[in-house]
Write a protein that holds these residues in place. Sequence first.
Motif, PDB file in Angstrom:
ATOM      1  N   SER A  86     102.983 119.141   4.898  1.00  0.00           N
ATOM      2  CA  SER A  86     101.925 118.136   4.821  1.00  0.00           C
ATOM      3  C   SER A  86     101.257 117.817   6.162  1.00  0.00           C
ATOM      4  N   PRO A  87     102.015 117.572   7.248  1.00  0.00           N
ATOM      5  CA  PRO A  87     101.334 117.259   8.511  1.00  0.00           C
ATOM      6  C   PRO A  87     100.427 118.392   9.004  1.00  0.00           C
ATOM      7  N   LYS A  88     100.872 119.633   8.832  1.00  0.00           N
ATOM      8  CA  LYS A  88     100.066 120.763   9.287  1.00  0.00           C
ATOM      9  C   LYS A  88      98.801 120.916   8.451  1.00  0.00           C
ATOM     10  N   VAL A  89      98.950 120.740   7.129  1.00  0.00           N
ATOM     11  CA  VAL A  89      97.795 120.881   6.243  1.00  0.00           C
ATOM     12  C   VAL A  89      96.805 119.746   6.476  1.00  0.00           C
ATOM     13  N   ASN A  90      97.302 118.539   6.629  1.00  0.00           N
ATOM     14  CA  ASN A  90      96.407 117.405   6.871  1.00  0.00           C
ATOM     15  C   ASN A  90      95.617 117.579   8.164  1.00  0.00           C
ATOM     16  N   LYS A  91      96.232 118.196   9.150  1.00  0.00           N
ATOM     17  CA  LYS A  91      95.578 118.354  10.442  1.00  0.00           C
ATOM     18  C   LYS A  91      94.676 119.592  10.505  1.00  0.00           C
ATOM     19  N   TYR A  92      95.161 120.726   9.958  1.00  0.00           N
ATOM     20  CA  TYR A  92      94.454 121.995  10.138  1.00  0.00           C
ATOM     21  C   TYR A  92      93.925 122.624   8.843  1.00  0.00           C
ATOM     22  N   GLY A  93      94.175 122.042   7.697  1.00  0.00           N
ATOM     23  CA  GLY A  93      93.715 122.608   6.433  1.00  0.00           C
ATOM     24  C   GLY A  93      94.440 123.914   6.123  1.00  0.00           C
ATOM     25  N   TYR A  94      93.681 124.871   5.609  1.00  0.00           N
ATOM     26  CA  TYR A  94      94.299 126.154   5.228  1.00  0.00           C
ATOM     27  C   TYR A  94      94.762 126.948   6.448  1.00  0.00           C
ATOM     28  N   TRP A  95      94.149 126.693   7.603  1.00  0.00           N
ATOM     29  CA  TRP A  95      94.641 127.322   8.835  1.00  0.00           C
ATOM     30  C   TRP A  95      96.055 126.833   9.123  1.00  0.00           C
ATOM     31  N   GLY A  96      96.338 125.604   8.748  1.00  0.00           N
ATOM     32  CA  GLY A  96      97.690 125.059   8.914  1.00  0.00           C
ATOM     33  C   GLY A  96      98.698 125.807   8.066  1.00  0.00           C
ATOM     34  N   ILE A  97      98.298 126.159   6.843  1.00  0.00           N
ATOM     35  CA  ILE A  97      99.179 126.963   5.973  1.00  0.00           C
ATOM     36  C   ILE A  97      99.423 128.318   6.620  1.00  0.00           C
ATOM     37  N   LEU A  98      98.344 128.964   7.079  1.00  0.00           N
ATOM     38  CA  LEU A  98      98.474 130.275   7.719  1.00  0.00           C
ATOM     39  C   LEU A  98      99.419 130.199   8.916  1.00  0.00           C
ATOM     40  N   LEU A  99      99.224 129.221   9.776  1.00  0.00           N
ATOM     41  CA  LEU A  99     100.073 129.085  10.965  1.00  0.00           C
ATOM     42  C   LEU A  99     101.516 128.751  10.592  1.00  0.00           C
ATOM     43  N   THR A 108     109.977 128.322   7.154  1.00  0.00           N
ATOM     44  CA  THR A 108     108.545 128.350   7.479  1.00  0.00           C
ATOM     45  C   THR A 108     107.930 129.647   6.992  1.00  0.00           C
ATOM     46  N   GLY A 109     108.199 130.035   5.788  1.00  0.00           N
ATOM     47  CA  GLY A 109     107.691 131.306   5.300  1.00  0.00           C
ATOM     48  C   GLY A 109     106.742 131.139   4.122  1.00  0.00           C
ATOM     49  N   ALA A 110     106.537 132.247   3.441  1.00  0.00           N
ATOM     50  CA  ALA A 110     105.594 132.287   2.324  1.00  0.00           C
ATOM     51  C   ALA A 110     106.022 131.375   1.174  1.00  0.00           C
ATOM     52  N   TRP A 111     107.320 131.309   0.895  1.00  0.00           N
ATOM     53  CA  TRP A 111     107.789 130.454  -0.199  1.00  0.00           C
ATOM     54  C   TRP A 111     107.475 128.993   0.074  1.00  0.00           C
ATOM     55  N   THR A 112     107.854 128.501   1.246  1.00  0.00           N
ATOM     56  CA  THR A 112     107.657 127.095   1.564  1.00  0.00           C
ATOM     57  C   THR A 112     106.169 126.775   1.699  1.00  0.00           C
ATOM     58  N   GLY A 113     105.411 127.679   2.300  1.00  0.00           N
ATOM     59  CA  GLY A 113     103.969 127.468   2.419  1.00  0.00           C
ATOM     60  C   GLY A 113     103.291 127.379   1.068  1.00  0.00           C
ATOM     61  N   ASP A 123      93.870 124.488  -3.441  1.00  0.00           N
ATOM     62  CA  ASP A 123      93.288 125.591  -4.197  1.00  0.00           C
ATOM     63  C   ASP A 123      94.190 126.832  -4.145  1.00  0.00           C
ATOM     64  N   LYS A 124      94.450 127.385  -5.313  1.00  0.00           N
ATOM     65  CA  LYS A 124      95.380 128.520  -5.413  1.00  0.00           C
ATOM     66  C   LYS A 124      94.870 129.748  -4.663  1.00  0.00           C
ATOM     67  N   ARG A 125      93.633 130.098  -4.850  1.00  0.00           N
ATOM     68  CA  ARG A 125      93.083 131.307  -4.213  1.00  0.00           C
ATOM     69  C   ARG A 125      93.072 131.177  -2.689  1.00  0.00           C
ATOM     70  N   LYS A 126      92.625 130.036  -2.187  1.00  0.00           N
ATOM     71  CA  LYS A 126      92.598 129.828  -0.735  1.00  0.00           C
ATOM     72  C   LYS A 126      94.009 129.803  -0.155  1.00  0.00           C
ATOM     73  N   THR A 127      94.934 129.213  -0.907  1.00  0.00           N
ATOM     74  CA  THR A 127      96.326 129.201  -0.454  1.00  0.00           C
ATOM     75  C   THR A 127      96.874 130.617  -0.358  1.00  0.00           C
ATOM     76  N   MET A 128      96.613 131.429  -1.383  1.00  0.00           N
ATOM     77  CA  MET A 128      97.118 132.811  -1.352  1.00  0.00           C
ATOM     78  C   MET A 128      96.540 133.584  -0.179  1.00  0.00           C
ATOM     79  N   ALA A 130      95.553 132.266   2.704  1.00  0.00           N
ATOM     80  CA  ALA A 130      96.188 131.725   3.913  1.00  0.00           C
ATOM     81  C   ALA A 130      97.619 132.238   4.049  1.00  0.00           C
ATOM     82  N   VAL A 131      98.355 132.272   2.945  1.00  0.00           N
ATOM     83  CA  VAL A 131      99.737 132.775   2.976  1.00  0.00           C
ATOM     84  C   VAL A 131      99.739 134.258   3.340  1.00  0.00           C
ATOM     85  N   PHE A 132      98.828 135.021   2.769  1.00  0.00           N
ATOM     86  CA  PHE A 132      98.747 136.444   3.086  1.00  0.00           C
ATOM     87  C   PHE A 132      98.469 136.653   4.577  1.00  0.00           C
ATOM     88  N   GLY A 133      97.542 135.882   5.133  1.00  0.00           N
ATOM     89  CA  GLY A 133      97.266 135.977   6.567  1.00  0.00           C
ATOM     90  C   GLY A 133      98.486 135.614   7.402  1.00  0.00           C
TER      91      GLY A 133
END
Length: 160
Positions: A86-99, A108-113, A123-128, A130-133
């Motif tokens: 949550s803190p990373k997503v609130n601050k950086y959005g989908y870039w936060g998920i990627l990071l 801190t991997g694909a499952w938790t992200g 959004d499912k597509r944007k999340t996928m 970001a996770v792929f990146g």
Amino acid sequence: MEPSTLFISILLSLLPISELRGAIPYAYFNGVSLFLAAPLCIFVNALVAPIAYTFLATLHKVFHAHWLWYASFFDRFVAKAQLKVSPKVNKYGYWGILLFVAVPLPVTGAWTGTLGSWILGLDKRKTMMAVFGGVIVSGLIVTSLVALGVGIDSVFIKRI
């Protein structure tokens, strides 16, 4: 190289605890070239997001309703994931998920992200994407660490 080594590497790539930080070193130290191990493990780990979303949309609802032990375990896991993501997503959005996914550390991997994104209703597509990146970056980091740890010359010359 035995086929079981590749199978175990694939399995490690899919497991929430090991993911790429376990799969790539396991494959390499069991005789698989990094030229094969890294892309294979990265590809398989990238499948986590669609697998997780499919699970959460179907079996999770059934398991949560009928198995108390599952509901208890899952709810604790969700609470931890939400606190981490949550803190990373609130601050950086989908870039936060990627990071978040890109950092090859425990939890801190694909499952938790993916789970964190699902919990937050992203959004499912944007999340996928970001996770792929994040999986690609994580795979490159782990591969580089393995290569540097054993000596770059031995990785690229002796294992090809």
